[in-house]
Design an enzyme around this catalytic site. Structure first.
Site, mmCIF file in Angstrom:
data_model
loop_
_atom_site.group_PDB
_atom_site.id
_atom_site.type_symbol
_atom_site.label_atom_id
_atom_site.label_comp_id
_atom_site.label_asym_id
_atom_site.label_seq_id
_atom_site.Cartn_x
_atom_site.Cartn_y
_atom_site.Cartn_z
ATOM 1 N N GLU A 35 0.823 -1.207 0.000
ATOM 2 C CA GLU A 35 0.000 0.000 0.000
ATOM 3 C C GLU A 35 0.860 1.261 0.000
ATOM 4 O O GLU A 35 0.518 2.252 -0.656
ATOM 5 C CB GLU A 35 -0.956 0.001 1.199
ATOM 6 C CG GLU A 35 -2.035 -1.057 1.134
ATOM 7 C CD GLU A 35 -2.988 -0.874 -0.048
ATOM 8 O OE1 GLU A 35 -2.994 0.215 -0.661
ATOM 9 O OE2 GLU A 35 -3.736 -1.818 -0.350
ATOM 10 N N TYR A 118 -6.545 5.743 4.811
ATOM 11 C CA TYR A 118 -6.729 4.697 3.800
ATOM 12 C C TYR A 118 -5.826 3.493 4.076
ATOM 13 O O TYR A 118 -6.285 2.341 4.073
ATOM 14 C CB TYR A 118 -6.459 5.235 2.392
ATOM 15 C CG TYR A 118 -6.249 4.113 1.417
ATOM 16 C CD1 TYR A 118 -7.327 3.334 0.997
ATOM 17 C CD2 TYR A 118 -4.975 3.771 0.961
ATOM 18 C CE1 TYR A 118 -7.148 2.261 0.142
ATOM 19 C CE2 TYR A 118 -4.786 2.702 0.103
ATOM 20 C CZ TYR A 118 -5.873 1.961 -0.300
ATOM 21 O OH TYR A 118 -5.691 0.892 -1.133
ATOM 22 N N ASP A 136 -9.831 5.187 -1.074
ATOM 23 C CA ASP A 136 -8.818 5.907 -1.845
ATOM 24 C C ASP A 136 -9.491 6.624 -3.011
ATOM 25 O O ASP A 136 -10.716 6.690 -3.108
ATOM 26 C CB ASP A 136 -7.720 4.949 -2.313
ATOM 27 C CG ASP A 136 -8.212 3.937 -3.331
ATOM 28 O OD1 ASP A 136 -9.443 3.863 -3.587
ATOM 29 O OD2 ASP A 136 -7.367 3.200 -3.890
#
Length: 350
Positions: A35, A118, A136
């Protein structure tokens, strides 16, 4: 009335999701690193860097202990180096406070350096199964179109309201799959540039923007602020034998902090100004020739770079500089993407 999206969305996801290394083995650490890498970077571009990173730093302990120079080198090419510095800071905190394992707690994850709402939601839902949002840009785009919401999704109030919609439809027992399905739908079908692939979308029949024929106009995009343009002169200075190049370390704080670069001078210098600069420093140039210039766009600024290839008798290297050979340029010292064109030429010459 809220559309019922969970069932068709999850069915679509299970049939169409991409097979990715951080999905086939979705441990908290692997999801976390993926991520962070995927911020500002496309999946296809990330994959080779992700695999290399995982081979060398397979767990939080190895990340926390990694030498900074090596850490930068492993990240080289991805850009936004503050991401990897925060990644290591967070890993060191996890080693000290959580016994080397990421906490299965959304708020605790959110408190770590470099982990925003997020990323905390992605780790918590995908790896720990916690029913939390992971919203996101892809997800905001999907919901902006689903509800035909013409407001600016970058505004906190709008994002909060769309996140509430996301959560009302999230099946808590499948939070991770649901969040990933929304991200995947936005990445593959409800795309940002060009026409969305509405014929392939499992939510098409419920999409209000599609029904109104305005899906390509959403989400609303604020007018980007103009970027400041800064001129620089890049000096690629070789020793007399053309076996080493002079590299300069950038300051520890600020843009491209702690990385290496060819000698960089502010402003657009001509050949005579470059010669004068080095004569004043007591290192007259033996030769100088123009190099093709380059332009690099950062988030808030643009560098316009003029280049010169120089030769000098490099005997006393000042503090903050090194002489690097071809192997060190390739394997040791990290040069940002801003200097990629100059680095490629140096690798060819050394």
């Amino acid at each position: 009335m809220e559309p019922d999206i969970a069932c068709p969305l999850l069915d679509w996801y299970m049939q169409n999701r991409r097979i990715l290394p951080f999905r086939t083995e979705s441990t908290p650490y692997r999801v976390w690193v993926s991520e962070i890498m995927l911020q500002q970077t496309r999946v296809n571009a990330v994959l080779p860097y992700y695999e290399r990173f995982m081979r060398e730093l397979p767990d939080i302990a190895s990340l926390a202990a990694c030498n900074e120079e090596r850490l930068h080198k492993l990240w080289e090419g991805l850009g936004y180096y503050s991401r990897v510095r925060n990644l290591q800071k967070a890993a060191q905190i996890v080693m000290q406070q959580y016994g080397g394992s990421l906490p299965a707690d959304y708020d605790a994850l959110l408190s770590l350096p470099g982990i925003g709402a997020y990323t905390a939601g992605a780790i918590a839902s995908i790896s720990f199964g916690l029913p939390v949002p992971a919203v996101d840009g892809n997800v905001l785009r999907v919901f902006s179109r689903l509800y035909c919401d013409g407001r600016d999704v970058t505004q906190p109030r709008v994002k909060k309201e769309l996140t509430e919609h996301v959560m009302r439809m999230q099946p808590p027992e499948r939070a991770g799959d649901y969040n990933q399905a929304l991200m995947e739908l936005g990445a593959l079908v409800c795309v940002p540039n060009g026409a969305p692939l509405c014929d392939e979308c499992p939510l098409c029949s419920q999409c209000r923007a599609h029904a109104a024929g305005v899906e390509q106009t959403l989400p609303a995009k604020p007018k980007p602020a103009p970027k400041a343009v800064a001129p620089y002169t890049v000096l690629c200075i070789l020793n007399e034998e053309h076996t080493r190049v002079l590299l300069q370390k950038r300051p520890a704080k600020g843009l491209l902090a702690g990385l290496w670069q060819p000698y960089l001078a502010e402003g657009t210098l001509c050949e005579n100004e470059v010669r004068t600069l080095f004569e004043a420093a007591g290192t007259p140039l033996l030769s100088i020739a123009p190099m093709p210039g380059a332009r690099h766009v950062f988030t808030h600024r643009i560098w316009e770079m003029t280049g010169f290839l120089c030769t000098a008798a490099l005997t006393d290297v000042p503090e903050g500089f090194v002489l690097a050979d071809a192997d060190e340029l390739r394997d040791v010292y990290t040069l940002p993407n801003a200097f990629r064109a100059f680095c490629e030429e140096l690798k060819r010459l050394l």
